[in-house]
Design a protein around this motif. Structure first.
Motif, mmCIF file in Angstrom:
data_model
loop_
_atom_site.group_PDB
_atom_site.id
_atom_site.type_symbol
_atom_site.label_atom_id
_atom_site.label_comp_id
_atom_site.label_asym_id
_atom_site.label_seq_id
_atom_site.Cartn_x
_atom_site.Cartn_y
_atom_site.Cartn_z
ATOM 1 N N ALA A 9 -8.166 3.691 2.273
ATOM 2 C CA ALA A 9 -7.073 3.279 3.172
ATOM 3 C C ALA A 9 -7.677 3.424 4.632
ATOM 4 O O ALA A 9 -7.138 2.417 5.399
ATOM 5 N N VAL A 10 -8.392 4.350 4.662
ATOM 6 C CA VAL A 10 -8.731 4.438 6.364
ATOM 7 C C VAL A 10 -9.753 2.979 6.669
ATOM 8 O O VAL A 10 -9.457 2.470 7.823
ATOM 9 N N LEU A 11 -10.594 2.906 5.676
ATOM 10 C CA LEU A 11 -11.423 1.605 5.836
ATOM 11 C C LEU A 11 -10.482 0.112 6.161
ATOM 12 O O LEU A 11 -10.641 -0.585 6.971
ATOM 13 N N LEU A 12 -9.556 0.063 5.244
ATOM 14 C CA LEU A 12 -8.652 -1.217 5.317
ATOM 15 C C LEU A 12 -7.692 -0.973 6.471
ATOM 16 O O LEU A 12 -7.576 -2.070 7.198
ATOM 17 N N GLY A 13 -7.188 0.235 6.962
ATOM 18 C CA GLY A 13 -6.531 0.289 8.165
ATOM 19 C C GLY A 13 -7.273 -0.091 9.268
ATOM 20 O O GLY A 13 -6.864 -0.762 10.455
ATOM 21 N N GLY A 63 0.820 -2.233 10.093
ATOM 22 C CA GLY A 63 0.341 -1.831 8.652
ATOM 23 C C GLY A 63 -0.687 -1.427 8.501
ATOM 24 O O GLY A 63 -1.186 -0.427 7.817
ATOM 25 N N GLY A 64 -1.803 -1.767 9.418
ATOM 26 C CA GLY A 64 -3.106 -0.889 9.618
ATOM 27 C C GLY A 64 -2.985 0.344 9.842
ATOM 28 O O GLY A 64 -3.595 1.683 9.286
ATOM 29 N N LEU A 65 -2.009 0.946 10.950
ATOM 30 C CA LEU A 65 -1.953 2.201 11.329
ATOM 31 C C LEU A 65 -1.132 3.077 10.073
ATOM 32 O O LEU A 65 -1.507 3.913 10.002
ATOM 33 N N LEU A 66 -0.195 2.360 9.349
ATOM 34 C CA LEU A 66 0.591 3.167 8.642
ATOM 35 C C LEU A 66 -0.152 3.434 7.231
ATOM 36 O O LEU A 66 0.072 4.450 6.644
ATOM 37 N N VAL A 67 -1.263 2.324 6.785
ATOM 38 C CA VAL A 67 -1.892 2.713 5.504
ATOM 39 C C VAL A 67 -2.897 3.646 5.743
ATOM 40 O O VAL A 67 -3.340 4.215 4.900
ATOM 41 N N ALA A 68 -3.575 3.710 7.007
ATOM 42 C CA ALA A 68 -4.541 4.881 7.429
ATOM 43 C C ALA A 68 -3.706 6.301 7.320
ATOM 44 O O ALA A 68 -4.657 7.147 7.141
ATOM 45 N N ILE A 69 -2.621 6.381 7.396
ATOM 46 C CA ILE A 69 -1.831 7.733 7.366
ATOM 47 C C ILE A 69 -1.555 7.791 5.818
ATOM 48 O O ILE A 69 -0.493 7.259 5.312
ATOM 49 N N PRO A 70 -1.909 9.147 5.351
ATOM 50 C CA PRO A 70 -1.488 9.292 3.948
ATOM 51 C C PRO A 70 0.028 9.171 3.497
ATOM 52 O O PRO A 70 0.243 8.603 2.487
ATOM 53 N N LYS A 71 0.757 9.923 4.324
ATOM 54 C CA LYS A 71 2.283 9.748 4.146
ATOM 55 C C LYS A 71 2.811 8.624 4.163
ATOM 56 O O LYS A 71 3.907 8.307 3.742
ATOM 57 N N THR A 72 2.426 7.603 4.784
ATOM 58 C CA THR A 72 2.874 6.304 5.112
ATOM 59 C C THR A 72 2.241 5.044 4.721
ATOM 60 O O THR A 72 2.378 3.952 4.853
ATOM 61 N N ARG A 73 0.957 5.498 3.630
ATOM 62 C CA ARG A 73 0.208 4.597 3.013
ATOM 63 C C ARG A 73 0.995 3.539 2.387
ATOM 64 O O ARG A 73 0.685 2.283 2.406
ATOM 65 N N ASN A 74 1.904 3.883 1.392
ATOM 66 C CA ASN A 74 2.299 2.975 0.601
ATOM 67 C C ASN A 74 3.432 1.820 1.356
ATOM 68 O O ASN A 74 3.639 0.573 1.107
ATOM 69 N N ILE A 75 3.947 2.423 2.461
ATOM 70 C CA ILE A 75 4.809 1.462 3.331
ATOM 71 C C ILE A 75 3.851 0.384 3.886
ATOM 72 O O ILE A 75 3.994 -0.825 4.172
#
Length: 129
Positions: A9-13, A63-75
């Motif tokens: 997730a961090v890499l994708l974000g 989306g990159g910011l949200l996916v890097a944060i575990p609680k908002t990854r799915n959004i």
């Protein structure tokens, strides 16, 4: 095994944040020359001056910011999903010539597919009963 989705997730974000910010800050050179009249030139000739690409890049960063944060990854994955599909479509249908096998396209495709698979139980609820 719980660290793998977080790393992915961090890499994708970071990838989406980097390429999204590059649109505004121009810290990486743009792709090579485009042959005038080609499908690629016409496509980007339409989406750049209209502001559509800027619109997409804002969602890439969000989306990159949200996916890097575990609680908002799915959004974040929900926001990035259509963008990833469009990246694949552009590379396959418009750019062609093996563009789909470029490393950034492969990396974002694999990372996003893995994250979607890792959270499949949460996304299955979107399909209804």
């Amino acid at each position: 095994m719980k660290k793998l989705p977080s790393t992915a997730a961090v890499l994708l974000g970071l990838g989406f944040i980097t390429f999204g910010l590059n649109h505004f800050l121009n810290f990486m050179p743009a792709g090579g020359p485009t042959e005038e009249g080609s499908a690629k030139a016409m496509f980007f000739g339409a989406i750049v001056p209209t502001g559509f690409l800027t619109f997409v890049k804002i969602f890439e960063i969000t989306g990159g910011l949200l996916v890097a944060i575990p609680k908002t990854r799915n959004i974040g994955l929900l926001i990035l999903g259509p963008i990833i599909i469009n990246i694949l479509a552009i590379n396959i249908l418009i750019i062609g010539g093996g563009a789909v096998f470029q490393p950034p396209v492969i990396v974002i495709s694999v990372l996003s597919a893995y994250l979607l698979f890792a959270a499949k139980n949460k996304f299955l609820g979107l399909l209804g009963d």
